[in-house]
Design a protein around this motif. Structure first.
Motif, PDB file in Angstrom:
ATOM      1  N   SER A 155      36.299  60.408  38.230  1.00 14.85           N
ATOM      2  CA  SER A 155      35.938  59.441  37.186  1.00 14.85           C
ATOM      3  C   SER A 155      35.087  60.095  36.102  1.00 14.85           C
ATOM      4  N   GLN A 156      35.251  59.581  34.900  1.00 18.93           N
ATOM      5  CA  GLN A 156      34.481  60.020  33.728  1.00 18.93           C
ATOM      6  C   GLN A 156      33.737  58.814  33.169  1.00 18.93           C
ATOM      7  N   ARG A 157      32.635  59.080  32.509  1.00 18.51           N
ATOM      8  CA  ARG A 157      31.910  57.999  31.839  1.00 18.51           C
ATOM      9  C   ARG A 157      32.837  57.323  30.823  1.00 18.51           C
ATOM     10  N   GLY A 158      32.688  56.017  30.707  1.00 20.36           N
ATOM     11  CA  GLY A 158      33.472  55.254  29.744  1.00 20.36           C
ATOM     12  C   GLY A 158      34.819  54.772  30.263  1.00 20.36           C
ATOM     13  N   GLU A 159      35.226  55.215  31.457  1.00 17.66           N
ATOM     14  CA  GLU A 159      36.506  54.774  32.002  1.00 17.66           C
ATOM     15  C   GLU A 159      36.364  53.412  32.674  1.00 17.66           C
ATOM     16  N   THR A 160      37.516  52.811  32.965  1.00 18.09           N
ATOM     17  CA  THR A 160      37.562  51.515  33.631  1.00 18.09           C
ATOM     18  C   THR A 160      38.279  51.672  34.967  1.00 18.09           C
ATOM     19  N   PHE A 161      37.636  51.185  36.016  1.00 17.96           N
ATOM     20  CA  PHE A 161      38.228  51.191  37.358  1.00 17.96           C
ATOM     21  C   PHE A 161      38.826  49.809  37.577  1.00 17.96           C
ATOM     22  N   ARG A 162      40.115  49.783  37.904  1.00 21.24           N
ATOM     23  CA  ARG A 162      40.823  48.508  38.061  1.00 21.24           C
ATOM     24  C   ARG A 162      41.095  48.261  39.539  1.00 21.24           C
ATOM     25  N   VAL A 163      40.841  47.036  39.949  1.00 23.00           N
ATOM     26  CA  VAL A 163      41.080  46.641  41.332  1.00 23.00           C
ATOM     27  C   VAL A 163      42.032  45.451  41.327  1.00 23.00           C
ATOM     28  N   GLY A 164      43.118  45.592  42.058  1.00 19.74           N
ATOM     29  CA  GLY A 164      44.053  44.496  42.269  1.00 19.74           C
ATOM     30  C   GLY A 164      44.149  44.223  43.756  1.00 19.74           C
ATOM     31  N   VAL A 165      44.338  42.984  44.123  1.00 27.50           N
ATOM     32  CA  VAL A 165      44.443  42.633  45.542  1.00 27.50           C
ATOM     33  C   VAL A 165      45.658  41.733  45.745  1.00 27.50           C
ATOM     34  N   ASP A 166      46.224  41.801  46.934  1.00 27.50           N
ATOM     35  CA  ASP A 166      47.315  40.900  47.279  1.00 27.50           C
ATOM     36  C   ASP A 166      46.797  39.459  47.265  1.00 27.50           C
ATOM     37  N   PRO A 167      47.655  38.485  46.968  1.00 27.77           N
ATOM     38  CA  PRO A 167      47.208  37.080  46.930  1.00 27.77           C
ATOM     39  C   PRO A 167      46.534  36.616  48.213  1.00 27.77           C
ATOM     40  N   SER A 168      46.924  37.141  49.356  1.00 29.14           N
ATOM     41  CA  SER A 168      46.286  36.710  50.607  1.00 29.14           C
ATOM     42  C   SER A 168      44.830  37.155  50.681  1.00 29.14           C
ATOM     43  N   ILE A 169      44.458  38.227  49.978  1.00 31.94           N
ATOM     44  CA  ILE A 169      43.056  38.654  49.928  1.00 31.94           C
ATOM     45  C   ILE A 169      42.269  37.720  49.017  1.00 31.94           C
ATOM     46  N   ALA A 170      42.879  37.324  47.906  1.00 34.07           N
ATOM     47  CA  ALA A 170      42.194  36.461  46.938  1.00 34.07           C
ATOM     48  C   ALA A 170      42.089  35.019  47.412  1.00 34.07           C
ATOM     49  N   THR A 211      43.384  37.973  41.482  1.00 34.00           N
ATOM     50  CA  THR A 211      44.033  39.125  42.104  1.00 34.00           C
ATOM     51  C   THR A 211      43.804  40.411  41.315  1.00 34.00           C
ATOM     52  N   PHE A 212      43.024  40.357  40.226  1.00 32.55           N
ATOM     53  CA  PHE A 212      42.829  41.537  39.402  1.00 32.55           C
ATOM     54  C   PHE A 212      41.467  41.484  38.726  1.00 32.55           C
ATOM     55  N   GLN A 213      40.732  42.593  38.758  1.00 30.40           N
ATOM     56  CA  GLN A 213      39.441  42.691  38.072  1.00 30.40           C
ATOM     57  C   GLN A 213      39.273  44.105  37.527  1.00 30.40           C
ATOM     58  N   ASN A 214      38.602  44.213  36.390  1.00 25.87           N
ATOM     59  CA  ASN A 214      38.244  45.499  35.786  1.00 25.87           C
ATOM     60  C   ASN A 214      36.754  45.734  35.967  1.00 25.87           C
ATOM     61  N   PHE A 215      36.374  46.987  36.253  1.00 24.35           N
ATOM     62  CA  PHE A 215      34.969  47.347  36.425  1.00 24.35           C
ATOM     63  C   PHE A 215      34.691  48.638  35.662  1.00 24.35           C
ATOM     64  N   PRO A 216      33.743  48.617  34.698  1.00 26.20           N
ATOM     65  CA  PRO A 216      33.389  49.858  34.009  1.00 26.20           C
ATOM     66  C   PRO A 216      32.812  50.872  35.009  1.00 26.20           C
ATOM     67  N   VAL A 217      33.302  52.095  34.947  1.00 25.70           N
ATOM     68  CA  VAL A 217      32.838  53.151  35.854  1.00 25.70           C
ATOM     69  C   VAL A 217      31.333  53.350  35.716  1.00 25.70           C
ATOM     70  N   ASP A 218      30.812  53.286  34.475  1.00 26.14           N
ATOM     71  CA  ASP A 218      29.373  53.472  34.261  1.00 26.14           C
ATOM     72  C   ASP A 218      28.558  52.446  35.039  1.00 26.14           C
ATOM     73  N   GLU A 219      29.016  51.185  35.053  1.00 21.10           N
ATOM     74  CA  GLU A 219      28.302  50.140  35.793  1.00 21.10           C
ATOM     75  C   GLU A 219      28.355  50.391  37.298  1.00 21.10           C
ATOM     76  N   LEU A 220      29.501  50.847  37.794  1.00 25.69           N
ATOM     77  CA  LEU A 220      29.623  51.121  39.230  1.00 25.69           C
ATOM     78  C   LEU A 220      28.692  52.252  39.637  1.00 25.69           C
ATOM     79  N   HIS A 221      28.616  53.301  38.821  1.00 24.53           N
ATOM     80  CA  HIS A 221      27.694  54.402  39.128  1.00 24.53           C
ATOM     81  C   HIS A 221      26.245  53.931  39.028  1.00 24.53           C
ATOM     82  N   ALA A 222      25.935  53.089  38.048  1.00 21.90           N
ATOM     83  CA  ALA A 222      24.569  52.571  37.900  1.00 21.90           C
ATOM     84  C   ALA A 222      24.179  51.721  39.109  1.00 21.90           C
TER      85      ALA A 222
END
Length: 194
Positions: free
Chosen positions: A83-98, A119-130
């Motif tokens: 991962s690099q600063r400024g990137e976006t980490f995307r998480v998708g889940v099957d409907p049974s998880i949601a 079933t889908f969320q975006n997370f800024p990499v910088d926030e996850l590292h913080a």
């Protein structure tokens, strides 16, 4: 009459063989484990949709506090992303998880006690590292990667119960209200880029 009885005999034999084949197929299926739903992790052009370890998915039952905590730390076969600063980490889940909601954890700590039901969320990499820093004002250790975990919740998860246990400083009740409501855990690693 002989031709008719011969045809009936062959039809009966084919029916018996078909029933036997179906029975063997069902017996074979019951010997297999049910597949787990997938979490889908994407960073840039890299993507991975791992199943969780079989002992980190409860198939409609909670994992239990100790097992849930162990599953958060199980990263041996977790997909890894640079991962690099400024990137976006995307998480998708099957409907049974949601269905009952899911939580995101970073290095074993929850991002929020309010579950996602999409079933889908975006997370800024910088926030996850913080989030991974014990001291929010401290310098980030550039050499340290982080573990990002998706946690499938059981239908009886209640964030109000969790917060009441936290405010009462009742560790056992808190652990049961949080970790005791895990039904599945999927992990990924975010490693720092150059």
């Amino acid at each position: 009459m002989t031709a008719i009885s011969g045809m009936m005999g062959r039809r009966a034999l084919r029916t018996t063989l078909a029933v036997g084949a179906v029975s063997l197929g069902l017996a074979g299926l019951t010997a297999c484990e049910r597949p787990t739903p997938n979490a889908h992790f994407t960073l840039g052009a890299s993507t991975s949709s791992p199943e969780t370890a079989s002992d980190c998915f409860g198939h409609d039952d909670p994992l239990g506090v100790q097992r849930a905590q162990e599953c958060l730390e199980h990263t041996d076969d977790a997909p890894s992303f640079t991962s690099q600063r400024g990137e976006t980490f995307r998480v998708g889940v099957d409907p049974s998880i949601a269905e009952h909601g899911w939580l995101l954890f970073v290095n074993g700590e929850t991002r929020s006690v309010d579950p996602y039901t999409t079933t889908f969320q975006n997370f800024p990499v910088d926030e996850l590292h913080a989030m991974s820093q014990a001291d929010p004002f401290g310098e980030e250790d550039e050499d340290e990667g982080i573990t990002v975990s998706v946690v499938k919740l059981t239908g009886d998860y209640d964030s109000d119960e969790l917060m009441a246990a936290y405010q009462a400083q009742d560790e056992d009740a808190f652990n049961e209200a949080l970790y005791g409501r895990f039904e599945g855990v999927w992990n990924a690693r975010l490693e720092p880029g150059n």
